[in-house]
Each structure stands twice: as C-alpha cells, then as structure tokens.
Design an enzyme around this catalytic site. Structure first.
Site, PDB file in Angstrom:
ATOM      1  N   ASP A  27       0.803  -1.308   0.034  1.00 53.58           N
ATOM      2  CA  ASP A  27       0.116   0.082   0.127  1.00 53.58           C
ATOM      3  C   ASP A  27       0.839   1.258  -0.181  1.00 53.58           C
ATOM      4  OD1 ASP A  27      -1.900  -1.959   0.386  1.00 53.58           O
ATOM      5  OD2 ASP A  27      -2.832  -1.248   2.070  1.00 53.58           O
TER       6      ASP A  27
ATOM      7  N   ASP B  87      -4.906  -0.610  -1.690  1.00 53.12           N
ATOM      8  CA  ASP B  87      -6.302  -0.500  -1.286  1.00 53.12           C
ATOM      9  C   ASP B  87      -6.812   0.142  -2.533  1.00 53.12           C
ATOM     10  OD1 ASP B  87      -6.220  -1.123   1.284  1.00 53.12           O
ATOM     11  OD2 ASP B  87      -6.456   0.848   2.187  1.00 53.12           O
TER      12      ASP B  87
ATOM     13  N   HIS C   3     -10.678   0.824  -3.028  1.00 53.53           N
ATOM     14  CA  HIS C   3     -11.987   0.729  -2.462  1.00 53.53           C
ATOM     15  C   HIS C   3     -13.248   1.277  -3.348  1.00 53.53           C
ATOM     16  CE1 HIS C   3     -10.077  -0.494   1.040  1.00 53.53           C
ATOM     17  NE2 HIS C   3      -9.753   0.866   1.620  1.00 53.53           N
TER      18      HIS C   3
ATOM     19  N   SER D  41     -15.169   0.522   5.186  1.00 54.65           N
ATOM     20  CA  SER D  41     -14.287   1.121   6.020  1.00 54.65           C
ATOM     21  C   SER D  41     -14.296   2.617   6.373  1.00 54.65           C
ATOM     22  CB  SER D  41     -12.611   1.057   5.764  1.00 54.65           C
ATOM     23  OG  SER D  41     -12.445   1.635   4.270  1.00 54.65           O
TER      24      SER D  41
ATOM     25  N   HIS E 257     -10.526   7.011   1.241  1.00 58.46           N
ATOM     26  CA  HIS E 257      -9.408   6.922   0.744  1.00 58.46           C
ATOM     27  C   HIS E 257      -8.991   5.872  -0.336  1.00 58.46           C
ATOM     28  CE1 HIS E 257      -9.444   3.797   3.810  1.00 58.46           C
ATOM     29  NE2 HIS E 257      -8.358   3.169   3.282  1.00 58.46           N
TER      30      HIS E 257
ATOM     31  N   LYS F  86      -6.893  -4.975  -3.051  1.00 63.76           N
ATOM     32  CA  LYS F  86      -7.574  -5.323  -2.005  1.00 63.76           C
ATOM     33  C   LYS F  86      -8.444  -4.382  -1.379  1.00 63.76           C
ATOM     34  CE  LYS F  86      -3.955  -4.050   1.423  1.00 63.76           C
ATOM     35  NZ  LYS F  86      -4.784  -3.230   2.175  1.00 63.76           N
TER      36      LYS F  86
ATOM     37  N   GLU G 128     -13.486  -5.508   4.697  1.00 63.54           N
ATOM     38  CA  GLU G 128     -12.470  -4.841   5.436  1.00 63.54           C
ATOM     39  C   GLU G 128     -11.210  -5.620   5.033  1.00 63.54           C
ATOM     40  OE1 GLU G 128     -10.371  -2.218   5.502  1.00 63.54           O
ATOM     41  OE2 GLU G 128     -11.728  -1.302   7.174  1.00 63.54           O
TER      42      GLU G 128
ATOM     43  N   ALA H  40       0.587   0.460   6.608  1.00 62.70           N
ATOM     44  CA  ALA H  40       1.499   1.056   7.518  1.00 62.70           C
ATOM     45  C   ALA H  40       1.594  -0.030   8.395  1.00 62.70           C
ATOM     46  CB  ALA H  40       0.211   2.142   8.300  1.00 62.70           C
TER      47      ALA H  40
ATOM     48  N   CYS I 257      -2.152  -2.404   7.601  1.00 66.35           N
ATOM     49  CA  CYS I 257      -1.971  -3.400   6.367  1.00 66.35           C
ATOM     50  C   CYS I 257      -0.792  -4.241   6.565  1.00 66.35           C
ATOM     51  CB  CYS I 257      -2.177  -2.581   5.203  1.00 66.35           C
ATOM     52  SG  CYS I 257      -3.744  -1.912   5.271  1.00 66.35           S
TER      53      CYS I 257
END
Length: 194
Positions: free
Chosen positions: A15, A57, A59, A65, A76, A101, A108, A136, A140
């Site tokens: 990420d 990510d 999304h 989330s 985000h 993902k 989530e 982070a 993740c």
C-alpha cells in the site's frame, strides 16, 4: 543477520499509495520515507530475478471502512482515483504483480492475502519466504505479515521500509513486537544479499 536471497523468495510491498503519503487523504506520518528503501529492495529482487508484488487498497465509494459508511477512516484510495495510485517515485518493475484489496464494499481487508490471489500467485511460483515493507506498520503491513505467517510462509519484516499510523502512541512499536512474537524476523538492507 545475513540473508542470501534464493529462488523461493518474493518481495511484497504493501500500500505505498498517494493517499497514505503526506498530502493524501489518510497520510501516514513520514509515509513517503519508505519509498527509497523499497526502491533499493526492488532493485535487489529484480537483479536476482525474483518476483515483486505490490498490494493496494482499491476501494469502491461505498466501502465499509469509510466513516461515512460506519467505518473508522476517511474516504481513501478510491478505485481509479489519483489517491489510489502508487507513489510517483516508487520504482515498480513492469512485471510487478499488482494485488487489489478491499475492492468489495462489505469486506475490510487490511491483509494483502484477504480476498486476493496473493497466496495462489506466490505458491504457483514456489515462494516460501516473503519480505514485507510498506504502509502502515500497525495496520496493513501487520496484517499482511500475520496473514503470511498463518499461511506457512517465513516472513521477514523490512524494518527500514515501514512507517506507522500510530493512532495511539506506540501502535507501531506494539505491532512490530506482535509480528516478532508471532514468528516474523526483522531485517534491514544490510542483512539481505543476492
């Protein structure tokens, strides 16, 4: 510790996206500091002919989330948005495997293994050891490391190529301690050789 890379190894970058870097929608403090160390690891793995994986990510607008949908985070890494792009200076090779993902609204997914093909792609290539860095540390990265351990991989945490959100002070340190207790091994660039 000195580690020689083998044909059973892969690099997993977690990420490193614009929204998680300074100026993004959900910035990790000093998040862009992981880019240069990761580029060094990428160069090392490419030189050794080893696979590089990068999770992101990805999304949808109605993702579980997001605060507006009852989650804990601001919006985000929306699919196809600028914020979902990898950091401009991250030197991913052209043949890097991109793992999306969190692309289902109801799921989530902190781990790069959750709801993705990461495990299958690693196994197809005979990978036994994964080297994990990115963002982070306390979310993740931690969940990807724990997911890898649960699936039977030997996991090395690239300590010089991670940064933490630290929603609570010391979250990052506690995450590293948990990963170590669970079986991960911390290394940095000095430890890894072709």
């Amino acid at each position: 510790m000195r580690l020689k890379l083998t044909d059973k190894d892969a690099l997993v970058i977690v990420d490193v996206q614009k929204d998680f870097c300074p100026g993004g929608a959900l910035p990790v403090p000093d998040g862009d500091a992981v880019v240069q160390p990761l580029n060094t690891y990428i160069e090392l793995f490419v030189r050794a002919g080893l696979p590089v994986f990068a999770t992101r990510d990805w999304h949808p607008e109605n993702h579980v989330s997001f605060k507006k949908n009852g989650g804990m985070w601001p919006v985000h890494c929306l699919q196809n948005s600028k914020g979902a792009e990898f950091h401009d200076e991250l030197s991913l090779p052209p043949d890097a495997f991109i793992i999306n993902k969190g692309d289902r609204p109801e799921l989530e997914a902190y781990s790069g293994f959750q709801g993705t093909l990461l495990d299958s792609l690693l196994r197809e290539r005979g990978v036994r050891r994964i080297f994990v860095g990115g963002l982070a540390t306390d979310y993740c990265v931690k969940h990807t490391v724990l997911g890898g351990l649960n699936l039977g991989y030997q996991v090395f945490l690239l300590l010089d190529a991670v940064r933490a959100v630290n929603v609570k002070p010391d979250d990052g340190r506690r995450a590293v301690e948990l990963m170590l207790r669970t079986g991960a091994v911390c290394v940095d660039r000095e430890d890894v050789n072709v």
